[in-house]
Design a protein around this motif. Structure first.
Motif, PDB file in Angstrom:
ATOM      1  N   ALA A 270      -2.912  -0.863 -23.475  1.00  0.00           N
ATOM      2  CA  ALA A 270      -2.069  -2.013 -23.808  1.00  0.00           C
ATOM      3  C   ALA A 270      -2.780  -3.323 -23.493  1.00  0.00           C
ATOM      4  O   ALA A 270      -2.738  -4.270 -24.286  1.00  0.00           O
ATOM      5  N   GLY A 271      -3.446  -3.381 -22.347  1.00  0.00           N
ATOM      6  CA  GLY A 271      -4.173  -4.587 -21.984  1.00  0.00           C
ATOM      7  C   GLY A 271      -5.317  -4.885 -22.942  1.00  0.00           C
ATOM      8  O   GLY A 271      -5.532  -6.025 -23.350  1.00  0.00           O
ATOM      9  N   GLY A 272      -6.046  -3.834 -23.331  1.00  0.00           N
ATOM     10  CA  GLY A 272      -7.137  -4.012 -24.281  1.00  0.00           C
ATOM     11  C   GLY A 272      -6.649  -4.472 -25.636  1.00  0.00           C
ATOM     12  O   GLY A 272      -7.250  -5.357 -26.267  1.00  0.00           O
ATOM     13  N   LEU A 273      -5.541  -3.881 -26.096  1.00  0.00           N
ATOM     14  CA  LEU A 273      -4.985  -4.255 -27.400  1.00  0.00           C
ATOM     15  C   LEU A 273      -4.479  -5.695 -27.367  1.00  0.00           C
ATOM     16  O   LEU A 273      -4.711  -6.465 -28.314  1.00  0.00           O
ATOM     17  N   ALA A 274      -3.809  -6.079 -26.294  1.00  0.00           N
ATOM     18  CA  ALA A 274      -3.299  -7.451 -26.178  1.00  0.00           C
ATOM     19  C   ALA A 274      -4.448  -8.459 -26.203  1.00  0.00           C
ATOM     20  O   ALA A 274      -4.350  -9.508 -26.860  1.00  0.00           O
ATOM     21  N   THR A 275      -5.530  -8.143 -25.511  1.00  0.00           N
ATOM     22  CA  THR A 275      -6.688  -9.039 -25.495  1.00  0.00           C
ATOM     23  C   THR A 275      -7.303  -9.158 -26.882  1.00  0.00           C
ATOM     24  O   THR A 275      -7.637 -10.264 -27.341  1.00  0.00           O
ATOM     25  N   ALA A 276      -7.439  -8.023 -27.576  1.00  0.00           N
ATOM     26  CA  ALA A 276      -8.034  -8.037 -28.908  1.00  0.00           C
ATOM     27  C   ALA A 276      -7.166  -8.812 -29.892  1.00  0.00           C
ATOM     28  O   ALA A 276      -7.673  -9.565 -30.730  1.00  0.00           O
ATOM     29  N   VAL A 277      -5.856  -8.649 -29.793  1.00  0.00           N
ATOM     30  CA  VAL A 277      -4.935  -9.388 -30.665  1.00  0.00           C
ATOM     31  C   VAL A 277      -5.077 -10.887 -30.428  1.00  0.00           C
ATOM     32  O   VAL A 277      -5.087 -11.682 -31.378  1.00  0.00           O
ATOM     33  N   SER A 278      -5.213 -11.277 -29.171  1.00  0.00           N
ATOM     34  CA  SER A 278      -5.369 -12.705 -28.863  1.00  0.00           C
ATOM     35  C   SER A 278      -6.699 -13.240 -29.386  1.00  0.00           C
ATOM     36  O   SER A 278      -6.791 -14.398 -29.801  1.00  0.00           O
ATOM     37  N   PHE A 279      -7.738 -12.402 -29.408  1.00  0.00           N
ATOM     38  CA  PHE A 279      -9.028 -12.807 -29.972  1.00  0.00           C
ATOM     39  C   PHE A 279      -8.896 -13.081 -31.468  1.00  0.00           C
ATOM     40  O   PHE A 279      -9.457 -14.050 -31.985  1.00  0.00           O
ATOM     41  N   VAL A 280      -8.163 -12.189 -32.160  1.00  0.00           N
ATOM     42  CA  VAL A 280      -7.949 -12.390 -33.598  1.00  0.00           C
ATOM     43  C   VAL A 280      -7.220 -13.697 -33.839  1.00  0.00           C
ATOM     44  O   VAL A 280      -7.608 -14.507 -34.701  1.00  0.00           O
ATOM     45  N   ARG A 281      -6.173 -13.923 -33.082  1.00  0.00           N
ATOM     46  CA  ARG A 281      -5.403 -15.156 -33.244  1.00  0.00           C
ATOM     47  C   ARG A 281      -6.266 -16.388 -32.942  1.00  0.00           C
ATOM     48  O   ARG A 281      -6.206 -17.397 -33.663  1.00  0.00           O
ATOM     49  N   ALA A 282      -7.076 -16.308 -31.893  1.00  0.00           N
ATOM     50  CA  ALA A 282      -7.932 -17.437 -31.531  1.00  0.00           C
ATOM     51  C   ALA A 282      -8.957 -17.724 -32.630  1.00  0.00           C
ATOM     52  O   ALA A 282      -9.200 -18.890 -32.968  1.00  0.00           O
ATOM     53  N   GLN A 283      -9.546 -16.666 -33.203  1.00  0.00           N
ATOM     54  CA  GLN A 283     -10.517 -16.867 -34.272  1.00  0.00           C
ATOM     55  C   GLN A 283      -9.854 -17.486 -35.498  1.00  0.00           C
ATOM     56  O   GLN A 283     -10.431 -18.334 -36.181  1.00  0.00           O
ATOM     57  N   TRP A 284      -8.629 -17.054 -35.767  1.00  0.00           N
ATOM     58  CA  TRP A 284      -7.866 -17.609 -36.894  1.00  0.00           C
ATOM     59  C   TRP A 284      -7.605 -19.104 -36.674  1.00  0.00           C
ATOM     60  O   TRP A 284      -7.703 -19.910 -37.597  1.00  0.00           O
ATOM     61  N   GLU A 285      -7.295 -19.472 -35.441  1.00  0.00           N
ATOM     62  CA  GLU A 285      -7.086 -20.882 -35.111  1.00  0.00           C
ATOM     63  C   GLU A 285      -8.383 -21.675 -35.296  1.00  0.00           C
ATOM     64  O   GLU A 285      -8.384 -22.782 -35.850  1.00  0.00           O
ATOM     65  N   VAL A 286      -9.497 -21.097 -34.825  1.00  0.00           N
ATOM     66  CA  VAL A 286     -10.794 -21.760 -34.972  1.00  0.00           C
ATOM     67  C   VAL A 286     -11.134 -21.968 -36.446  1.00  0.00           C
ATOM     68  O   VAL A 286     -11.713 -22.993 -36.826  1.00  0.00           O
ATOM     69  N   ASP A 287     -10.756 -20.994 -37.277  1.00  0.00           N
ATOM     70  CA  ASP A 287     -11.028 -21.084 -38.713  1.00  0.00           C
ATOM     71  C   ASP A 287     -10.094 -22.053 -39.434  1.00  0.00           C
ATOM     72  O   ASP A 287     -10.176 -22.208 -40.649  1.00  0.00           O
ATOM     73  N   GLY A 288      -9.203 -22.686 -38.695  1.00  0.00           N
ATOM     74  CA  GLY A 288      -8.322 -23.685 -39.292  1.00  0.00           C
ATOM     75  C   GLY A 288      -7.050 -23.146 -39.901  1.00  0.00           C
ATOM     76  O   GLY A 288      -6.419 -23.824 -40.712  1.00  0.00           O
ATOM     77  N   ARG A 289      -6.679 -21.932 -39.515  1.00  0.00           N
ATOM     78  CA  ARG A 289      -5.462 -21.305 -40.038  1.00  0.00           C
ATOM     79  C   ARG A 289      -5.473 -21.207 -41.564  1.00  0.00           C
ATOM     80  O   ARG A 289      -4.421 -21.249 -42.200  1.00  0.00           O
ATOM     81  N   LEU A 290      -6.659 -21.071 -42.131  1.00  0.00           N
ATOM     82  CA  LEU A 290      -6.773 -21.075 -43.591  1.00  0.00           C
ATOM     83  C   LEU A 290      -6.967 -19.686 -44.175  1.00  0.00           C
ATOM     84  O   LEU A 290      -6.676 -19.460 -45.354  1.00  0.00           O
ATOM     85  N   ASN A 291      -7.471 -18.762 -43.374  1.00  0.00           N
ATOM     86  CA  ASN A 291      -7.876 -17.466 -43.910  1.00  0.00           C
ATOM     87  C   ASN A 291      -6.823 -16.390 -43.664  1.00  0.00           C
ATOM     88  O   ASN A 291      -6.096 -16.421 -42.675  1.00  0.00           O
ATOM     89  N   ALA A 292      -6.792 -15.409 -44.578  1.00  0.00           N
ATOM     90  CA  ALA A 292      -5.915 -14.253 -44.429  1.00  0.00           C
ATOM     91  C   ALA A 292      -6.622 -13.125 -43.701  1.00  0.00           C
ATOM     92  O   ALA A 292      -6.067 -12.031 -43.557  1.00  0.00           O
ATOM     93  N   SER A 293      -7.842 -13.387 -43.238  1.00  0.00           N
ATOM     94  CA  SER A 293      -8.587 -12.392 -42.467  1.00  0.00           C
ATOM     95  C   SER A 293      -9.584 -13.120 -41.577  1.00  0.00           C
ATOM     96  O   SER A 293      -9.955 -14.265 -41.843  1.00  0.00           O
ATOM     97  N   VAL A 294     -10.013 -12.442 -40.536  1.00  0.00           N
ATOM     98  CA  VAL A 294     -11.046 -12.974 -39.651  1.00  0.00           C
ATOM     99  C   VAL A 294     -12.080 -11.889 -39.422  1.00  0.00           C
ATOM    100  O   VAL A 294     -11.825 -10.699 -39.644  1.00  0.00           O
ATOM    101  N   LEU A 295     -13.247 -12.289 -38.968  1.00  0.00           N
ATOM    102  CA  LEU A 295     -14.308 -11.342 -38.656  1.00  0.00           C
ATOM    103  C   LEU A 295     -14.356 -11.161 -37.149  1.00  0.00           C
ATOM    104  O   LEU A 295     -14.585 -12.127 -36.406  1.00  0.00           O
ATOM    105  N   LEU A 296     -14.088  -9.939 -36.705  1.00  0.00           N
ATOM    106  CA  LEU A 296     -14.064  -9.635 -35.275  1.00  0.00           C
ATOM    107  C   LEU A 296     -15.126  -8.582 -34.991  1.00  0.00           C
ATOM    108  O   LEU A 296     -14.996  -7.428 -35.394  1.00  0.00           O
ATOM    109  N   ASP A 297     -16.187  -8.990 -34.307  1.00  0.00           N
ATOM    110  CA  ASP A 297     -17.299  -8.078 -33.994  1.00  0.00           C
ATOM    111  C   ASP A 297     -17.809  -7.359 -35.239  1.00  0.00           C
ATOM    112  O   ASP A 297     -18.061  -6.149 -35.238  1.00  0.00           O
TER     113      ASP A 297
END
Length: 205
Positions: free
Chosen positions: A47-74
């Motif tokens: 659960a902790g690992g999944l929560a961290t990974a989900v937050s990484f996706v959200r953070a990358q989406w924010e960095v990308d300007g909330r414009l993309n329907a996908s992000v690149l994670l690792d």
């Protein structure tokens, strides 16, 4: 000169047996709880690992300007619902259109070395988690545009060690849900990004 050999007396043996019995009576319950504690710790770790990974996706989406329907994670492309910014699979972009396969895609794509898993209606004999979806059970959430979205889906990842498997097919019987007795696992809401572990049932998200 003969040496006299002497063993333990009956009283001494009885005393030793009583002492061993007392030690066993206090130690055995602790050893019995070790398995449960280990399973709980494993669920909490996932659960902790999944929560961290989900937050990484959200953070990358924010960095990308909330414009993309996908992000690149690792190096892996992860799709998300642009209303919320949380992962929804590898191609799906709707937090209210999840299914078991899409929940599995989230699990496998955002976690590094995700625990072995199968869908809840498949043979789970050699895996650690089963994957299922509870349609519309995730309540509602407010999108980034301020719109309330209802009937969010929930992804449920059950720990196989806490389930009863059919001895012939290896399929969990009955099909696991949040009311399955003694079941343990992790819940993910793709509309809120919330990740919860549960080690007691019934569980109310």
């Amino acid at each position: 000169m003969k040496l006299k050999q002497q063993g333990f007396s009956l009283i001494e043996l009885v005393i030793v047996i009583v002492i061993l019995g007392l030690l066993a009576a206090t130690a055995i319950p602790r050893f019995l709880n070790v398995t449960d504690d280990a399973e709980d710790a494993s669920v909490d770790g996932v659960a902790g690992g999944l929560a961290t990974a989900v937050s990484f996706v959200r953070a990358q989406w924010e960095v990308d300007g909330r414009l993309n329907a996908s992000v690149l994670l690792d190096g892996t492309s992860v799709s998300l619902d642009t209303r919320f910014g949380y992962p929804t699979g590898t191609t799906n972009t709707n937090a209210t259109a999840m299914n078991s396969t899409r929940c599995q895609e989230v699990f496998d794509s955002v976690l590094q070395n995700a625990p072995r898993n199968v869908l809840a209606n498949q043979d789970a004999s050699d895996v650690r988690y089963t994957v299922s979806v509870l349609g519309g059970a995730g309540g509602s959430s407010i999108s980034i545009d301020g719109i309330t979205v209802n009937n969010l889906d929930l992804c449920v990842y059950h720990q196989v060690a806490s389930l009863v498997l059919n001895p012939t097919s290896g399929v969990p019987t009955p099909a696991p849900d949040l009311t399955t007795a003694d079941a343990k696992g992790v819940i993910y809401n793709p509309g809120t990004g919330q990740v919860l572990s549960f080690t007691q049932t019934p569980f109310t998200p």
